[in-house]
Design an enzyme around this catalytic site. Sequence first.
Site, short mmCIF file in Angstrom:
data_model
loop_
_atom_site.label_atom_id
_atom_site.label_comp_id
_atom_site.label_asym_id
_atom_site.label_seq_id
_atom_site.Cartn_x
_atom_site.Cartn_y
_atom_site.Cartn_z
N ARG A 163 0.84 -1.20 0.00
CA ARG A 163 0.00 0.00 0.00
C ARG A 163 0.87 1.25 0.00
NH1 ARG A 163 -3.48 -2.63 -1.63
NH2 ARG A 163 -5.54 -3.07 -0.78
N HIS B 77 -0.27 0.27 -9.70
CA HIS B 77 -1.05 -0.62 -8.83
C HIS B 77 -1.62 -1.81 -9.63
CE1 HIS B 77 -3.54 -0.75 -4.86
NE2 HIS B 77 -3.40 -1.98 -5.36
P1 NDP Z 1 -1.97 -11.27 5.26
O1 NDP Z 1 -2.95 -10.71 6.23
O2 NDP Z 1 -2.11 -12.70 4.88
O3 NDP Z 1 -0.49 -11.09 5.85
C1 NDP Z 1 -0.08 -9.95 6.52
C2 NDP Z 1 1.30 -10.20 7.14
O4 NDP Z 1 1.77 -8.97 7.69
C3 NDP Z 1 1.26 -11.21 8.29
O5 NDP Z 1 2.42 -12.00 8.26
C4 NDP Z 1 1.28 -10.32 9.52
O6 NDP Z 1 1.86 -10.91 10.67
C5 NDP Z 1 2.16 -9.18 9.05
N1 NDP Z 1 1.94 -7.98 9.86
C6 NDP Z 1 0.79 -7.30 10.06
N2 NDP Z 1 0.99 -6.27 10.91
C7 NDP Z 1 2.30 -6.31 11.25
C8 NDP Z 1 3.10 -5.52 12.10
N3 NDP Z 1 2.61 -4.47 12.79
N4 NDP Z 1 4.40 -5.84 12.22
C9 NDP Z 1 4.92 -6.90 11.55
N5 NDP Z 1 4.20 -7.70 10.73
C10 NDP Z 1 2.90 -7.40 10.58
O7 NDP Z 1 -2.00 -10.34 3.98
P2 NDP Z 1 -1.71 -10.73 2.46
O8 NDP Z 1 -0.38 -11.40 2.41
O9 NDP Z 1 -2.85 -11.44 1.87
O10 NDP Z 1 -1.66 -9.29 1.76
C11 NDP Z 1 -0.74 -8.28 2.16
C12 NDP Z 1 -1.11 -6.96 1.53
O11 NDP Z 1 -0.81 -6.95 0.14
C13 NDP Z 1 -2.60 -6.58 1.55
O12 NDP Z 1 -2.99 -6.11 2.81
C14 NDP Z 1 -2.69 -5.54 0.48
O13 NDP Z 1 -2.49 -4.27 1.04
C15 NDP Z 1 -1.52 -5.86 -0.45
N6 NDP Z 1 -1.96 -6.23 -1.80
C16 NDP Z 1 -1.53 -5.47 -2.85
C17 NDP Z 1 -1.90 -5.79 -4.15
C18 NDP Z 1 -1.38 -5.03 -5.31
O14 NDP Z 1 -1.81 -5.23 -6.45
N7 NDP Z 1 -0.43 -4.13 -5.15
C19 NDP Z 1 -2.77 -6.96 -4.43
C20 NDP Z 1 -3.14 -7.69 -3.25
C21 NDP Z 1 -2.75 -7.34 -1.98
P3 NDP Z 1 1.20 -12.20 11.39
O15 NDP Z 1 1.40 -13.32 10.41
O16 NDP Z 1 1.98 -12.38 12.61
O17 NDP Z 1 -0.26 -11.87 11.58
C1 OXD Z 2 -5.87 -5.73 -3.21
C2 OXD Z 2 -5.34 -4.83 -4.24
O1 OXD Z 2 -5.76 -5.42 -2.02
O2 OXD Z 2 -5.64 -5.04 -5.44
O3 OXD Z 2 -6.40 -6.79 -3.57
O4 OXD Z 2 -4.60 -3.91 -3.93
#
Ligand code: NDP
Ligand code: OXD
Length: 312
Positions: free
Chosen positions: A227, A275
Amino acid sequence: MLLLHLNDVNEASWAEAFAKALHPYPVVRRGNDFDPTDIRYVFVWKPKPDAFDGLTGLEAVLSLGAGVDALIKHPKLPDAPLVRFVDSDLSQRMSDYVVAHVTMHHRIYTRFRADQKARRWSQFYPPSAAESTVGIMGMGVLGQDAARRLAPLGFTLRSWSRTRKEVEGVACFAGDQELDAFLSGTDILVNLLPLTPETTGILNYENFGKLRRGNLQGGPVIINAARGGHQREADIVKALADGTLGAASLDVFEQEPLPQESPLWDIENCYITPHIAAISDEKSGVRYFSKIIADHRAGKPLINVVDRNRGY
Ligand code: NDP
Ligand code: OXD
């Protein structure tokens, strides 16, 4: 009844696909004739302020996006469970982006591109993949998939998450107290965190200064596919100019579309995409959410429900 409320994507096409997949379960769009109290599921992307008005019988809100940071901030988001998109197709697409940019920076594309432009024959051998460390911030669905796909390429891998993970071949760091140690051994930093109050602005000048120096020619690199709110763009501009960073790949921005006047557009060692790292594909999305609805109608629990207190 399922209601679709999608903006900036082809809602009609998604509705048609859902109607086929869920038949005879009713599927409606805004503008159709229906009683809002009959809606049990609403499937949303970039919902307008009135998106949830009158939906008093909702059993779940379904998010087209994997990231729910914007949805969680919707002032009228109902109290129903919030299900996000988690799918192998989305993970594959994100890992495609990550692998492309990691390998590009590992081979110091910026330097050789500049050499070519200058017609300069200047031999330099990048370190091997094993001698280069990729640090993945966020070791959830997408982070773990990226690690799985980078591992066979030979990279040394480390990760950082809120709670500690155990993943073979990955040095796993966890929590705020281990962030500096994680950064200090990272050459190429990949951000796949969700945007929460804790992670906002984490890609900042101070943290860039903590990345490993001396291993990757030109300086350490950041890749942000999560993001725009994670990054301080003024800090990235400064770090790319003074060598704190060797390069940056950015798929997301503080403001989207990236404003015309952003200095990022003109920076040679900044690689911008609009994006597009990973799209929620219609076919996979319809398959995933139709199964969730069918299972839920059959009495099974919802899966991939967002923890609103954690913010992801
Ligand atoms: P998940 O919820 O599966 O994973 C999030 C990870 O981040 C987990 O390992 C979590 O830790 C960790 N995390 C959260 N908060 C913290 C913190 N404060 N400190 C350290 N680690 C933290 O998310 P996804 O993998 O499915 O997706 C990640 C992001 O990718 C989405 O939220 C979205 O914003 C972005 N995205 C972007 C896209 C694009 O086209 N650019 C497309 C799709 C997604 P823990 O495992 O311990 O909970
Ligand atoms: C998502 C994205 O969060 O497209 O799926 O950014």
